[in-house]
Motif scaffolding. Structure first.
Motif, PDB file in Angstrom:
ATOM      1  N   ARG A  47     -44.100-106.789 -31.035  1.00  0.00           N
ATOM      2  CA  ARG A  47     -44.652-107.239 -29.802  1.00  0.00           C
ATOM      3  C   ARG A  47     -45.348-108.698 -29.777  1.00  0.00           C
ATOM      4  NH1 ARG A  47     -45.229-103.954 -25.536  1.00  0.00           N
ATOM      5  NH2 ARG A  47     -47.333-104.693 -24.937  1.00  0.00           N
ATOM      6  N   ALA A  50     -42.568-111.157 -29.935  1.00  0.00           N
ATOM      7  CA  ALA A  50     -42.134-111.407 -28.473  1.00  0.00           C
ATOM      8  C   ALA A  50     -43.289-112.062 -27.765  1.00  0.00           C
ATOM      9  CB  ALA A  50     -41.895-109.829 -27.727  1.00  0.00           C
ATOM     10  N   LEU A  52     -45.805-110.570 -26.664  1.00  0.00           N
ATOM     11  CA  LEU A  52     -46.312-109.728 -25.537  1.00  0.00           C
ATOM     12  C   LEU A  52     -47.909-109.334 -26.034  1.00  0.00           C
ATOM     13  CD1 LEU A  52     -43.619-107.419 -24.677  1.00  0.00           C
ATOM     14  CD2 LEU A  52     -44.505-108.922 -23.163  1.00  0.00           C
ATOM     15  N   PRO A  72     -44.232-115.301 -23.599  1.00  0.00           N
ATOM     16  CA  PRO A  72     -42.904-114.832 -24.003  1.00  0.00           C
ATOM     17  C   PRO A  72     -41.884-115.466 -23.391  1.00  0.00           C
ATOM     18  CG  PRO A  72     -44.261-113.002 -23.205  1.00  0.00           C
ATOM     19  CD  PRO A  72     -45.146-114.386 -22.871  1.00  0.00           C
ATOM     20  N   ARG A  73     -42.096-116.087 -22.098  1.00  0.00           N
ATOM     21  CA  ARG A  73     -40.837-116.491 -21.331  1.00  0.00           C
ATOM     22  C   ARG A  73     -40.358-117.952 -21.962  1.00  0.00           C
ATOM     23  NH1 ARG A  73     -45.164-117.756 -17.945  1.00  0.00           N
ATOM     24  NH2 ARG A  73     -45.513-120.122 -17.903  1.00  0.00           N
ATOM     25  N   ILE A  77     -36.300-115.282 -26.241  1.00  0.00           N
ATOM     26  CA  ILE A  77     -35.959-114.200 -26.739  1.00  0.00           C
ATOM     27  C   ILE A  77     -35.495-113.093 -25.854  1.00  0.00           C
ATOM     28  CG2 ILE A  77     -37.550-114.192 -28.971  1.00  0.00           C
ATOM     29  CD1 ILE A  77     -39.759-112.772 -26.960  1.00  0.00           C
ATOM     30  N   MET A  79     -35.650-108.777 -25.174  1.00  0.00           N
ATOM     31  CA  MET A  79     -36.173-107.618 -25.805  1.00  0.00           C
ATOM     32  C   MET A  79     -35.614-106.480 -25.059  1.00  0.00           C
ATOM     33  SD  MET A  79     -40.071-107.021 -26.527  1.00  0.00           S
ATOM     34  CE  MET A  79     -40.782-105.370 -27.266  1.00  0.00           C
ATOM     35  N   PHE A  81     -36.361-102.267 -24.691  1.00  0.00           N
ATOM     36  CA  PHE A  81     -37.469-101.470 -24.776  1.00  0.00           C
ATOM     37  C   PHE A  81     -37.028-100.082 -24.916  1.00  0.00           C
ATOM     38  CE2 PHE A  81     -39.092-104.980 -22.473  1.00  0.00           C
ATOM     39  CZ  PHE A  81     -40.257-105.476 -22.990  1.00  0.00           C
ATOM     40  N   ASN A  83     -38.170 -97.459 -23.238  1.00  0.00           N
ATOM     41  CA  ASN A  83     -38.048 -96.779 -21.863  1.00  0.00           C
ATOM     42  C   ASN A  83     -36.894 -97.681 -21.149  1.00  0.00           C
ATOM     43  OD1 ASN A  83     -39.705 -94.691 -22.725  1.00  0.00           O
ATOM     44  ND2 ASN A  83     -41.426 -95.860 -21.904  1.00  0.00           N
ATOM     45  N   ALA A  85     -36.949-100.012 -19.419  1.00  0.00           N
ATOM     46  CA  ALA A  85     -37.548-101.022 -18.463  1.00  0.00           C
ATOM     47  C   ALA A  85     -36.728-101.809 -17.622  1.00  0.00           C
ATOM     48  CB  ALA A  85     -38.207-102.161 -19.507  1.00  0.00           C
ATOM     49  N   LEU A  86     -35.786-101.139 -17.025  1.00  0.00           N
ATOM     50  CA  LEU A  86     -35.000-101.912 -15.924  1.00  0.00           C
ATOM     51  C   LEU A  86     -35.667-102.055 -14.983  1.00  0.00           C
ATOM     52  CD1 LEU A  86     -31.737 -99.842 -16.643  1.00  0.00           C
ATOM     53  CD2 LEU A  86     -32.300-102.044 -17.598  1.00  0.00           C
ATOM     54  N   ARG A 146     -28.612-106.965 -20.333  1.00  0.00           N
ATOM     55  CA  ARG A 146     -29.724-107.770 -19.921  1.00  0.00           C
ATOM     56  C   ARG A 146     -30.135-108.809 -21.153  1.00  0.00           C
ATOM     57  NH1 ARG A 146     -34.689-105.003 -16.940  1.00  0.00           N
ATOM     58  NH2 ARG A 146     -35.312-104.795 -19.218  1.00  0.00           N
ATOM     59  N   ARG A 150     -28.873-113.620 -21.715  1.00  0.00           N
ATOM     60  CA  ARG A 150     -29.716-114.653 -21.786  1.00  0.00           C
ATOM     61  C   ARG A 150     -29.359-115.526 -23.068  1.00  0.00           C
ATOM     62  NH1 ARG A 150     -34.923-115.893 -20.524  1.00  0.00           N
ATOM     63  NH2 ARG A 150     -36.354-116.202 -22.255  1.00  0.00           N
TER      64      ARG A 150
ATOM     65  N   ASP B 187     -43.494-101.509 -18.326  1.00  0.00           N
ATOM     66  CA  ASP B 187     -42.423-101.893 -19.007  1.00  0.00           C
ATOM     67  C   ASP B 187     -41.419-102.975 -18.264  1.00  0.00           C
ATOM     68  OD1 ASP B 187     -42.889-100.248 -21.237  1.00  0.00           O
ATOM     69  OD2 ASP B 187     -41.359 -98.985 -20.872  1.00  0.00           O
ATOM     70  N   PRO B 188     -41.377-102.664 -17.087  1.00  0.00           N
ATOM     71  CA  PRO B 188     -40.662-103.814 -16.324  1.00  0.00           C
ATOM     72  C   PRO B 188     -41.341-104.946 -16.207  1.00  0.00           C
ATOM     73  CG  PRO B 188     -40.384-101.803 -15.016  1.00  0.00           C
ATOM     74  CD  PRO B 188     -41.451-101.559 -16.077  1.00  0.00           C
ATOM     75  N   ALA B 191     -40.836-106.748 -19.420  1.00  0.00           N
ATOM     76  CA  ALA B 191     -39.458-107.178 -19.503  1.00  0.00           C
ATOM     77  C   ALA B 191     -39.295-108.314 -18.753  1.00  0.00           C
ATOM     78  CB  ALA B 191     -38.432-105.955 -19.047  1.00  0.00           C
ATOM     79  N   LYS B 193     -41.551-110.628 -18.157  1.00  0.00           N
ATOM     80  CA  LYS B 193     -42.155-111.762 -18.905  1.00  0.00           C
ATOM     81  C   LYS B 193     -41.358-112.387 -19.851  1.00  0.00           C
ATOM     82  CE  LYS B 193     -47.014-110.205 -19.009  1.00  0.00           C
ATOM     83  NZ  LYS B 193     -47.870-109.314 -19.767  1.00  0.00           N
ATOM     84  N   VAL B 194     -40.506-111.367 -20.791  1.00  0.00           N
ATOM     85  CA  VAL B 194     -39.697-111.792 -21.730  1.00  0.00           C
ATOM     86  C   VAL B 194     -38.520-112.372 -21.332  1.00  0.00           C
ATOM     87  CG1 VAL B 194     -38.255-111.051 -23.649  1.00  0.00           C
ATOM     88  CG2 VAL B 194     -40.533-109.945 -23.556  1.00  0.00           C
ATOM     89  N   GLY B 196     -38.351-114.343 -18.840  1.00  0.00           N
ATOM     90  CA  GLY B 196     -38.563-115.718 -18.392  1.00  0.00           C
ATOM     91  C   GLY B 196     -39.449-116.101 -17.162  1.00  0.00           C
ATOM     92  N   CYS B 197     -39.998-114.986 -16.542  1.00  0.00           N
ATOM     93  CA  CYS B 197     -40.653-115.107 -15.284  1.00  0.00           C
ATOM     94  C   CYS B 197     -41.884-115.540 -15.417  1.00  0.00           C
ATOM     95  CB  CYS B 197     -40.750-113.588 -14.644  1.00  0.00           C
ATOM     96  SG  CYS B 197     -39.371-112.795 -13.932  1.00  0.00           S
TER      97      CYS B 197
END
Lengths: 363, 298
Positions: A47, A50, A52, A72-73, A77, A79, A81, A83, A85-86, A146, A150, B187-188, B191, B193-194, B196-197
C-alpha cells in the motif's frame, strides 16, 4: 513498464513501527511475491508503493521517479484488491473503462481498450452485468481487467485470491500467470499462501514482523532457507526441526531424545560442541522400502507412527522424535496403523542445520 | 347460552379493528364526508348540509388557495435543496473529523431538539426590524444603515422563514448523510484513487452514488415535514404580510378554526394530501432506483 526501488522504507503508526527499513529492487517485468504471516507488513508495504499509505521514512521510486509525495493517481499503477473493490453501481463495461473515462480519453479509445481487456480475460458475456450479478471468480477477473486497461507501469495485487474457493484459486493462479506472460509488466503480489508464492513468483520476498527475512527464486528459498522461519514457512508440510547438539568432533549430532545422527558430510567437523537445530523436510524422511532412490548419505531412525494422512499417491505419517512432532512421507503407500513402529531413512544430503541460538542456517 | 357464531379469527382481531376504527377510520371517513358539506364549527347541525363538490369547486376557483399551494411547493423546493446541500457539506466535514466526532454529532442535533414554536419565536426576535439581532449585527458591521424589515417585506419574510427552517432541519440531512458516509465501503474509494481519480472525481463517481439512498430517505422524510409546515410560519409571520407567506396549512387552520368553515378546511386538507403523497412517492421511487443501482434492492 518500470522497475521499483525501495530504499530503507519505514512505516510507523504513532510510536508503533510496523515496517523497519526495507530495501528492495524489483526489476522491470519481474513478478515479485511478498509472502508472510498476517501482520508481517507485506500489505502495508504494497500500500505504500501504491500511495494509499504514507511512508514514514525512506524512499520509494518507480521508474526513475521518486514517488514519496505523489498521490496514487500520479503513480501510474494498477491495484487488484482482496475484496475486488469493483464499483457496484457500474456495469462491467463501465468498471473496465472507468479509469480511461476519468482520464477523459475519447470514447473510441475506451471501447477498444475495454474490448482488449475483455478478450484477454474472457469477460465478453458479462460486459453489461453489474458486479452484484457475478461470481467471485468473475469479479476477480473484472478487477484484473480494470487493472489491465490502464496500461500501468506496475501491477499491484493485494491477496487477490484469498476470497475464492480452493479450486477457483488454482484456476485464477494460472490466469494470473498467463496474464503476466501476455501483458509483460512488473507485478508485485502479496499473499499469505506460500503455494501461491511458489507457483507465481520469479522472486519471493519472505517477510516477518516488518523485516525481509529472505528473498530469492522459489527454488532458492525452498532449498536454501536462511533461517528456521523461512524453513517452516515455505514448503508444505513445514520442515521438521529437531533440537540437538553437535559433539566435540563436529561429526555427530545427538538429538534431544538421545538418538544419534551423523552431521551431513558437507558440514562435518565445522561446528563442534554446539547447540543446533536439525531440519529436514517430510520428503527426505521416508520409511524403508517406500523411499526415493537415496543419495550416498543417509541415516536410519525408528519412529512410532501416531497418525496418518493418506493423500493417494503418498501418505503423510506423523510421529515423534524426542517429543517433537515429525512428519514423514511414504511413497507407494500401504496401510499403516497408528502405533506401528517403522524404520525411516533420512537423506542427510538434503538436511539443514541451524544455530540453536540465532536460528540462522549453518553452512 | 348460545355461543356466538362469529368466526374465531374475527373475534381475535376485533380489538384491533375497534382501535383502528376509532383512531383512524372514523376520523378519516368523517372528515372526508364533511368536506362535502357546509359544516361550520359554530353550527354543528350544518354537518348534515350536503353540498356535493361545491367546497372543492370553490377551492379550485380560489386563486388565494393555489397561491398558498404554490408557496408551499416553493418553500419545499428551496428549503429541501438548501438543507440537502448544507447537510451534505456538513456531513463531509464532520466525516473528516477524527477527534471529538461523537460530541460534534450530538451538538449537530441540537436544533432538532427544540420545539418548532420556540425556533419560530427565536427567529421572530432575530429578524425583528427594531430590536432584532440580524439588523443589529448588520448595522454594527456597517453593512447597512437602514433597518431591514425582514418579516414585513413580502420577499424577505419568505426568506426569513426558509432561513429558520434550514437552521432547524439541516441536521436531519447531515445526520442521515453522515450515516451514509460511514457505510461507504473503503475498497472502491481506494480503487478509485489508484485508478486516477482526483478527490472531486472520487466524490462524484463513487461516494455520491453510495450516499444517494440516504439523501433520498432524508428528502422523503423532510418533504412530508415541510409539506405540513405550520408552526414556524404561524409564529413568525402568521401568513403575512398580506398573505405573502400564507401556506396550505396556515390557510387551512385559519379557514377551519378562525372562520370555523370546517367543511371547506377539510376539502383543502384532502387536496393538500396529494402534495404530500406526490413527493413521498417521487422520493421513494428515486430511493429504490438508487438502491437498485448499488445492488442493494431486494
Amino acid at each position: 513498464m518500470a522497475n521499483v526501488k525501495l530504499k530503507n522504507v519505514v512505516k510507523n503508526y504513532g510510536s508503533l513501527e510496523v515496517v523497519h527499513g526495507i530495501n528492495l529492487d524489483v526489476d522491470h517485468n519481474e513478478f515479485v511475491v511478498f509472502v508472510g504471516p498476517s501482520g508481517c507488513g507485506k500489505s502495508t508495504t504494497l500500500r505504500m508503493i501504491a500511495g494509499l499509505e504514507k511512508i514514514s521514512g525512506g524512499e520509494i521510486s518507480i521508474g526513475d521517479r521518486v514517488v514519496n509525495e505523489l498521490p496514487p493517481r500520479a503513480r501510474n499503477i494498477s491495484m487488484v484488491f482482496q475484496n475486488y473493490a469493483l464499483y457496484p453501481h457500474m456495469t462491467v463495461r463501465e468498471n473496465l473503462g472507468f479509469t480511461l473515462r476519468i482520464a477523459k480519453k475519447p470514447q473510441s479509445e475506451i471501447d477498444q481498450a475495454v474490448a482488449e481487456a475483455s478478450a484477454i480475460l474472457s469477460l465478453d458475456p458479462y460486459l453489461d452485468r453489474r458486479p452484484g450479478e457475478l461470481s467471485g471468480g468473475q469479479r476477480q477477473r473484472v478487477a484484473m481487467g480494470r487493472a489491465i486497461v490502464r496500461h500501468p507501469d506496475i501491477f499491484l495485487f493485494d491477496e487477490p485470491l484469498s476470497n475464492l474457493d480452493a479450486k477457483l484459486r488454482a484456476q485464477m493462479r494460472v490466469e494470473i500467470k498467463k496474464l503476466h506472460q501476455k501483458v509483460q509488466t512488473t507485478i508485485i503480489y502479496v499473499t499469505h499462501d506460500q503455494v501461491e508464492a511458489m507457483t507465481l513468483a520469479d522472486r519471493i520476498v519472505i517477510m516477518r514482523d516488518g523485516y525481509i527475512e529472505q528473498q530469492g527464486t522459489p527454488l532458492e528459498v525452498f532449498e536454501k532457507p536462511v533461517n528456521t522461519f523461512v524453513a517452516t514457512f515455505i514448503g508444505s508440510p513445514p520442515m521438521n526441526l529437531l533440537h540437538g547438539r553437535a559433539d566435540n568432533s563436529g561429526k555427530n549430532i545427538t538429538l534431544d531424545d538421545g538418538v544419534n545422527v551423523a552431521m551431513p558430510s558437507r558440514l562435518a567437523g565445522k561446528y563442534a560442541d554446539k547447540d543446533i537445530i536439525f531440519g529436514f523436510r517430510a520428503d527426505n524422511i521416508m520409511p524403508v522400502g517406500h523411499t526415493l532412490p537415496q543419495g550416498d548419505e543417509s541415516v536410519e531412525i525408528d519412529m512410532t507412527v501416531t497418525l496418518t494422512e493418506p493423500l493417494g499417491a503418498e501418505t503423510l505419517l506423523f510421529g515423534e522424535i524426542g517429543g517433537t512432532q515429525v512428519q514423514a512421507k511414504m511413497l507407494n503407500p500401504r496401510i499403516v496403523k497408528p502405533g506401528e513402529k517403522l524404520t525411516f531413512q533420512i537423506d542427510l544430503e538434503k538436511c539443514h542445520v541451524f544455530d540453536a541460538q540465532s536460528e540462522m542456517v549453518l553452512d | 347460552m348460545r355461543r356466538s357464531k362469529l368466526p374465531e379469527w374475527f373475534v381475535l382481531l376485533l380489538p384491533a379493528f375497534i382501535i383502528l376504527a376509532a383512531v383512524v377510520l372514523i376520523p378519516l371517513v368523517l372528515s372526508f364526508y364533511s368536506s362535502f358539506t357546509a359544516y361550520r364549527l359554530t353550527r354543528p347541525d350544518s354537518i348534515n348540509n350536503w353540498i356535493g363538490f361545491r367546497n372543492y369547486v370553490r377551492l379550485f376557483e380560489d386563486a388565494g388557495f393555489w397561491w398558498a399551494f404554490g408557496r408551499t411547493v416553493f418553500l419545499l423546493t428551496i428549503a429541501l435543496n438548501l438543507e440537502m446541500l448544507l447537510g451534505l457539506g456538513l456531513a463531509l466535514l464532520v466525516n473528516k473529523v477524527t477527534w471529538g466526532q461523537r460530541g460534534l454529532r450530538t451538538i449537530m442535533m441540537f436544533p432538532m431538539m427544540f420545539s418548532p414554536v420556540l425556533v419560530g419565536f427565536q427567529f421572530k426576535f432575530i429578524f425583528n426590524d427594531n430590536i432584532g439581532l440580524m439588523n443589529n449585527a448588520l448595522q454594527s458591521l456597517g453593512l447597512t444603515d437602514q433597518a431591514i424589515p425582514w418579516l414585513v417585506d413580502g420577499g424577505l419574510a419568505m426568506f426569513s422563514i426558509i432561513f429558520a427552517e434550514v437552521w432547524m432541519s439541516t441536521s436531519v440531512f447531515a445526520i442521515l448523510i453522515l450515516a451514509g458516509l460511514f457505510a461507504v465501503p473503503q475498497d472502491p474509494l481506494e480503487a478509485a484513487k489508484v485508478d486516477g481519480c482526483t478527490p472531486w472525481q472520487t466524490f462524484r463517481h463513487i461516494t455520491l452514488p453510495f450516499i444517494m439512498p440516504f439523501i433520498y430517505i432524508a428528502l422523503a422524510i423532510r418533504s412530508l415535514d415541510v409539506a405540513r409546515a405550520y408552526d414556524i410560519v404561524k409564529i413568525m409571520t402568521n401568513g403575512g404580510p398580506a398573505n405573502r407567506t400564507e401556506l396550505i396549512w396556515t390557510q387551512l387552520a385559519r379557514t377551519g378554526y378562525v372562520d370555523a368553515k370546517m367543511g371547506l378546511a377539510n376539502a383543502m386538507g384532502y387536496i393538500s394530501i396529494f402534495l404530500a403523497i406526490f413527493f413521498t412517492v417521487y422520493f421513494f421511487r428515486k430511493l429504490n432506483a438508487s438502491r437498485q443501482i448499488l445492488g442493494m434492492a431486494d
